[in-house]
Design a protein around this motif. Structure first.
Motif, PDB file in Angstrom:
ATOM      1  N   TYR A 832      -4.436  -8.246   6.435  1.00  0.00           N
ATOM      2  CA  TYR A 832      -2.996  -8.446   6.627  1.00  0.00           C
ATOM      3  C   TYR A 832      -2.243  -8.569   5.312  1.00  0.00           C
ATOM      4  O   TYR A 832      -1.082  -8.965   5.292  1.00  0.00           O
ATOM      5  CB  TYR A 832      -2.751  -9.685   7.495  1.00  0.00           C
ATOM      6  N   ASP A 833      -2.909  -8.251   4.220  1.00  0.00           N
ATOM      7  CA  ASP A 833      -2.250  -8.313   2.906  1.00  0.00           C
ATOM      8  C   ASP A 833      -1.244  -7.183   2.766  1.00  0.00           C
ATOM      9  O   ASP A 833      -1.511  -6.038   3.155  1.00  0.00           O
ATOM     10  CB  ASP A 833      -3.292  -8.215   1.785  1.00  0.00           C
ATOM     11  N   ASN A 834      -0.105  -7.514   2.171  1.00  0.00           N
ATOM     12  CA  ASN A 834       0.954  -6.529   1.982  1.00  0.00           C
ATOM     13  C   ASN A 834       0.719  -5.737   0.696  1.00  0.00           C
ATOM     14  O   ASN A 834       0.473  -6.315  -0.364  1.00  0.00           O
ATOM     15  CB  ASN A 834       2.320  -7.220   1.940  1.00  0.00           C
ATOM     16  N   PHE A 835       0.796  -4.433   0.814  1.00  0.00           N
ATOM     17  CA  PHE A 835       0.527  -3.546  -0.319  1.00  0.00           C
ATOM     18  C   PHE A 835       1.412  -3.854  -1.511  1.00  0.00           C
ATOM     19  O   PHE A 835       0.959  -3.899  -2.652  1.00  0.00           O
ATOM     20  CB  PHE A 835       0.726  -2.096   0.139  1.00  0.00           C
ATOM     21  N   TYR A 836       2.691  -4.087  -1.252  1.00  0.00           N
ATOM     22  CA  TYR A 836       3.628  -4.298  -2.355  1.00  0.00           C
ATOM     23  C   TYR A 836       3.454  -5.669  -2.994  1.00  0.00           C
ATOM     24  O   TYR A 836       3.638  -5.834  -4.199  1.00  0.00           O
ATOM     25  CB  TYR A 836       5.064  -4.115  -1.856  1.00  0.00           C
TER      26      TYR A 836
END
Length: 902
Positions: A832-836
Motif C-alpha cells: 500500500y506504499d505510494n509511489f510518489y
C-alpha cells in the motif's frame, strides 16, 4: 526575501515571458542518468555539443537537456534504443540553453529598472547551487544568468540537507520538488519531506490531504499554532467506548553495531592526488578457487573451434553428464542432428534463427562456451574480425530473446593476452576483449569471462590426434575446471599448467624527474591524430615550455595555409575544420613552428612520401591519439552494425600499421600511443570503443616484442578538455568532478617518463581496484533466480510514510514489490506504499512500467498505471485482470506454454 517588491516581481515575470515568446521554439528532455553520464553522451556527438546543453540537474540520477527540436528528437531516439526511458517535457522553448541567449541583453536592461535590495532572508541560488550573496542578488546580470544557465537544484538541496535537519515542505500543487528532495535523502536521514497539496493523479480530498500533512509536521516536531487553526471551529464533547488495558511487553531490543561501519571505505566520488593515479598492468599466479557446490544446470551450448579443442571438450562435458548442443562453422544455418547445428559466423540472422530454434525446443542453455577465438595464425581471416563479430551477434540475438535467468559465457581464446612476452599476439582478434568487458554491464544477467591459452604445435593438430595421458589434455581439464569453479576472475590466462589472473599494480609517481625526461628543447614532435585529438593539449605544452616544432597529419581536404582566412569567413565557428584552424592559429601565436601534413592516413605511399626525412626532417618523438573517431563508435551493443565495426576497427588497424612500417628504421626518442581506461573497465555504450582501444594496446605489445624502439601505451581515464572557449563555458556548468583536466593531463604527461622502460601506464583518478570490483559484480550463478535483484548493500531503507508497512500477500504482489524495490533503490516496499511518497517521479514511473511490461506477458497501459495504480496492490489487481483476459483468448495449448514460463 525582500530582493524586490511583489509589484516588481510581477513586472519581471511578465517581461521575461514576453521576451521568451519572441524566441524560436525548442524542446527539453528529462533523462534518468547522472550529470556526468549525460554530459559524456553530449560530448561524444558534435551535433549534440553545439545544439544541446544540460538545463537542470535535479538529482544525482536525473537531468534535463535543452536545445533545438531536431537534436532533442535525435537524442531521445538514441536513448530509447538503449533502453533508457527519457521523457519530453511540455515546454514551448528550450529554457536554460543557448537558445535563450538573444534575450539576455534586453532582460538585463529591464532588470536595471528594478530596485534590487540585499536579501533579508537567506536562500539558495539555483545558478550556483549555494547560498546567494548580496552582490549577486543586486546585480541585474545575475538574473540574466538565472534564465540562461543550468538549474543546479541537486547541489542546492544537498547543501540544505547538510545544514538543516527539520521538515522540508513543498508549497504549491504537486510533488515535483519534494520528489527530487526525497531522492537526495540518505538511509539514516533525519529530515522529513512533505507536500502541502496532493498530486494531480491522486484521487483524494484536498482538505484531507492538507490535514494529514499538518499532522505529520506536528509528529516531526514542528510547533503548530493550534489556537489559530481552531479559531473558527465549534467542538462538542462525545462519549467514547472504554479501552481494555492489555498488559503486553513492547520492549525494543537494541541492535548490534553493523560490521560494515567499521570498514575503511575508499571514496570513489573524489579524485586522489595525482601521484596515486598510476598503475602498471601485470599478471600474477593464481589458484583456481574450489567450487562451493556442483552446478545444477546441465545445458551447454558450444561454439566449437577447428583446432579440435572443442571436440575434446564435448567429450569431457558429456562425461560430467552435461547436455551439450554443438555449433560449428558453416556456410549457412543448418541442423545437422538433434544436438548439432552449423551457422555462418558472419551472419547475424543465423544466430537469431539458432537461438529461436533452441527457445522453441526448450533448450536455451545456462552456459555458453565460445571457442571461435581459438585458432591458428595461418588459418585466420585477416580483417574480418570473426571473433568480435561472432560474440557480438550471439549477444545481440540473446538480447532479443529478453531472457532474465542468469547466463554464463566463456570466451576461450589464444594469442590475445601477453603474460610472459613469448606469445604471438593478434591485435585484431584481441578486440573481442573489449566486448567481454561491456556485455555484463549492458546485460546484467550475463556473466562474460575471458580465458586465454597458447596453442603449441601439437595442439594445432588437435583434431587429428587422440589426446591421452599427459599429451596436453590438461588444457581440456583447465577449461572444465573454470566452468565448474564459478570463479570471480573475469580475465584469466593459462600458460602451460599455470593459471594467471590480470592485476594492476599501483605505482607512486611523486613528481616528474627532469633528468630522465625524453623531451628535447626545440625538438620535433609528430601528432598523427591531427588537430582534433587530445594531443593538441600536449602540443601546446611542448610549444610553451620547449619551443618544440609540431607536425600534425590531416586529410587531403584540409585547407591550405593561404585558405584559412577565407574558410573561417564562410564557415561557422562550430564547424569541425574551423575549430582545427583556430587551434592551429592559436599554436602559431605561441611563436612555435607548426607544420600540417595533408595525407590519407590509410594510404602507405602517401604517408611514406609525406613523412620522408627529406620532406620534414628529423622527428624526435610521436604522440598518437586518434582524433578521427567516428561518432557512431559510442553505441550500445544492440546498435553496433557489422559494417560500422569493420570500418572503425580496420581504419584504426591500418593507421597504426602504416605508421609502424614507416618508422621501423627511423630513430626516435619515444612513441606514445593514447588508449582508454575502457579496455579495463568497459562501460555502457563502450563496446566498440573499448575494442577500438584494445586494438591499440595489443598492437603496442606486439610491436614491443619485435623492435628496439619501445612504444608506450597510456590508458587514460575520462578527459575533460576545453576545445574552445564556448565549450569551456558550457562545461563549467556541468563539469565532471572525476575527469582529468587539461592541466592535470600535462602533469601526467610529464611524469610518465620517470620510470624508464615501462611500456604501459593505466591512469585512474580514483582507486582502480575498488573501481574495478564495483564495476564487475560477478553474479556467482549459484541459483536460478534472476540477477535483476536488489543489492541490499546499496539500497535505501523505507522512509516513514503516511501508512504502515504491509507485506505482500501473494506471489504476484511480491514480484511487483520486488520490481519497485529495484527501480526505486529501496530495500522494502509495502503493497500500500505510494509511489510518489517513496521518491518516484514520472520518469521513474516510465522505467517502472517498462520493467513490469518485460516481466509480465501482457500489455500494461501506461496511462492507467500512472493515474489509477501507483501502489503495488492496485498494480497486482490490474496485472491479474489482464492475465485473466489474455488467458480467455488463448487455446489450452497456448495457456500451458504461458504457464510453463512462470
Amino acid at each position: 526575501a525582500g530582493v524586490f517588491s511583489l509589484e516588481d516581481a510581477l513586472t519581471i515575470v511578465a517581461t521575461r515571458g514576453k521576451l521568451m515568446q519572441q524566441l524560436p521554439t525548442g524542446s527539453m528532455l528529462a533523462i534518468p542518468l547522472p550529470q556526468k553520464d549525460v554530459q559524456f553522451i553530449l560530448d561524444a556527438n558534435a551535433f549534440y555539443t553545439r545544439s544541446l546543453q544540460i538545463a537542470a540537474i535535479n538529482s544525482p540520477s536525473s537531468c534535463v537537456v535543452s536545445g533545438i527540436v531536431e537534436a532533442i528528437a535525435t537524442l531521445q531516439n538514441q536513448l530509447f534504443s538503449q533502453g533508457i526511458e527519457c521523457r519530453l517535457l511540455h515546454t514551448s522553448h528550450a529554457f536554460h540553453s543557448v537558445m535563450m541567449q538573444p534575450m539576455l541583453e534586453a532582460f538585463v536592461q529591464a532588470m536595471k529598472k528594478v530596485k534590487l535590495q540585499p536579501p533579508e532572508i537567506r536562500f539558495i541560488s539555483n545558478v550556483t547551487g549555494s547560498w546567494i550573496r548580496d552582490e549577486q542578488a543586486t546585480n541585474p546580470n545575475y538574473w540574466s544568468q538565472h534564465l540562461r544557465q543550468a538549474v543546479r537544484f541537486s547541489d542546492g538541496i544537498s547543501q540544505l540537507l547538510q545544514q538543516f535537519e527539520g521538515v522540508f515542505l513543498e508549497v504549491g500543487p504537486g510533488r515535483t520538488l519534494s520528489t527530487f528532495a526525497t531522492q537526495h535523502l540518505k538511509s539514516n536521514a533525519k529530515q522529513r519531506v512533505l507536500t502541502s497539496l496532493r498530486h494531480a493523479k491522486e484521487e483524494q480530498s484536498d482538505v484531507g490531504f492538507l490535514l494529514q500533512t499538518l499532522g505529520r509536521m506536528w509528529l516531526a516536531g514542528v510547533e503548530i499554532d493550534w489556537s489559530g487553526f481552531y479559531t473558527h471551529e465549534r467542538r462538542h464533547r462525545v462519549p467514547l467506548p472504554t479501552y481494555p488495558f492489555e498488559r503486553q511487553r513492547y520492549w525494543i531490543d537494541t541492535k548490534s553495531p553493523s560490521l560494515s561501519t567499521s570498514r575503511k571505505s575508499v571514496n570513489l566520488d573524489k579524485k586522489q592526488d595525482i601521484p596515486n593515479w598510476f598503475y602498471i598492468p601485470s599478471w600474477k599466479r593464481s589458484l583456481l578457487p574450489p567450487s562451493p557446490l556442483e552446478l545444477e544446470n546441465k545445458q551447454w551450448l558450444l561454439f566449437v573451434d577447428e583446432c579440435g579443442v572443442g571436440s575434446q571438450l564435448i567429450h569431457k562435458l558429456k562425461q560430467h553428464e552435461k547436455d551439450v548442443i554443438v555449433v560449428k562453422i558453416g556456410q549457412q544455418f543448418s541442423k545437422l542432428n538433434d544436438r548439432t547445428y552449423a551457422i555462418n559466423p558472419q551472419s547475424r540472422d543465423d544466430y537469431e534463427v539458432l537461438l529461436q530454434e533452441l527457445l522453441t525446443l526448450g533448450n536455451i542453455p545456462q552456459n555458453i562456451a565460445h571457442l571461435w577465438s581459438l585458432n591458428s595464425v595461418e588459418h585466420r581471416q585477416i580483417g574480418q574480425y570473426l571473433e568480435f563479430n561472432s560474440l557480438l551477434f550471439l549477444t545481440q540475438s540473446l538480447g532479443k530473446l529478453k531472457l532474465s535467468d542468469s547466463l554464463q559465457i566463456l570466451v576461450i581464446s589464444n594469442q590475445i593476452q601477453e603474460v610472459n612476452g613469448n606469445e604471438t599476439l593478434d591485435p585484431q582478434k584481441a578486440t573481442v576483449l573489449g566486448l567481454c568487458k561491456v556485455i555484463p554491464q549492458e546485460y546484467p544477467h550475463i556473466v562474460c569471462r575471458s580465458i586465454d591459452f597458447v596453442l603449441n604445435q601439437r595442439l594445432n593438430g588437435f583434431a587429428s590426434e587422440e589426446i591421452t595421458g599427459d599429451n596436453c589434455s590438461y588444457i581440456i581439464d583447465q577449461i572444465i575446471n573454470e566452468i565448474n569453479a564459478l570463479s570471480p576472475d573475469l580475465v584469466v590466462a593459462y600458460r602451460d599448467r599455470y593459471r594467471w589472473v590480470q592485476t594492476f599494480e599501483p605505482i607512486d609517481l611523486e613528481s616528474a624527474v627532469v633528468e630522465k625526461t625524453l623531451l628535447r628543447k626545440e625538438g620535433v614532435y609528430l601528432f598523427p591524430g591531427g588537430l582534433e585529438s587530445f594531443g593538441v593539449v600536449l602540443a601546446e605544452y611542448l610549444a610553451k615550455t620547449l619551443q618544440a616544432k609540431l607536425i600534425f597529419i590531416e586529410d587531403s581536404v584540409f585547407p591550405e595555409k593561404d585558405e584559412y582566412s577565407q574558410w573561417l569567413k564562410i564557415h561557422p565557428q562550430e564547424d569541425e575544420v574551423s575549430r582545427k584552424i583556430q587551434k592551429l592559429l592559436a599554436l602559431k601565436e605561441l611563436g612555435t613552428e607548426v607544420l600540417v601534413v595533408r595525407a590519407d592516413t590509410t594510404n602507405y605511399e602517401q604517408m611514406y612520401e609525406s613523412l620522408a626525412p627529406e620532406n620534414i626532417g628529423q622527428i624526435n618523438g610521436a604522440i598518437y591519439s586518434n582524433g578521427r573517431i567516428c561518432e557512431n563508435i559510442f553505441c550500445s551493443i544492440p546498435e553496433i552494425t557489422q559494417t560500422e565495426l569493420v570500418k572503425i576497427l580496420e581504419f584504426q588497424h591500418q593507421n597504426i600499421t602504416i605508421l609502424e612500417q614507416i618508422f621501423e628504421s627511423r630513430k626516435l626518442d619515444f612513441w606514445l600511443n593514447f588508449s582508454s581506461l575502457s579496455t579495463i573497465l568497459g562501460g555502457m555504450e563502450l563496446g566498440l570503443y573499448s575494442a577500438f582501444n584494445q586494438l591499440i594496446d595489443t598492437f603496442t605489445q606486439k610491436h614491443n616484442q619485435n623492435t628496439s624502439l619501445l612504444w608506450i601505451a597510456i590508458n587514460w581515464d575520462k578527459l575533460q578538455l576545453n576545445s574552445s572557449q564556448e565549450q569551456k563555458k558550457f562545461r563549467q556548468i556541468s563539469q565532471t568532478e572525476l575527469a582529468i583536466t587539461e592541466k592535470e593531463s600535462v602533469e601526467v604527461f610529464q611524469r610518465i617518463f620517470s620510470l624508464g622502460e615501462v611500456t604501459q601506464f593505466v591512469v585512474s583518478t580514483v582507486d582502480l581496484k575498488t573501481r574495478y570490483e564495483g564495476t564487475f559484480k560477478l553474479n556467482p550463478l549459484l541459483n536460478s533466480k534472476s540477477c535483476n535483484q536488489v543489492d541490499s548493500s546499496s539500497a535505501y531503507f523505507r522512509h516513514n510514510l503516511s501508512n504502515s508497512y504491509v507485506a505482500p500477500t501473494n506471489k504476484l504482489e511480491k514480484e511487483i514489490a520486488e520490481v519497485w524495490q529495484e527501480v526505486l533503490g529501496i530495500t522494502q516496499v509495502g503493497i500500500y506504499d505510494n509511489f510518489y511518497e517513496l521518491g518516484g517521479d514520472s520518469l521513474i514511473a516510465t522505467q517502472l512500467v517498462s520493467r513490469l511490461r518485460s516481466k509480465f506477458p501482457v500489455e500494461l497501459p501506461l496511462r492507467d498505471l500512472l493515474l489509477q495504480a501507483m501502489v503495488p496492490a492496485k498494480q497486482a489487481e490490474m496485472v491479474e485482470q489482464l492475465l485473466l483476459e489474455k488467458i480467455e483468448e488463448l487455446s489450452e495449448e497456448q495457456v500451458e506454454v504461458l504457464l510453463s514460463k512462470e
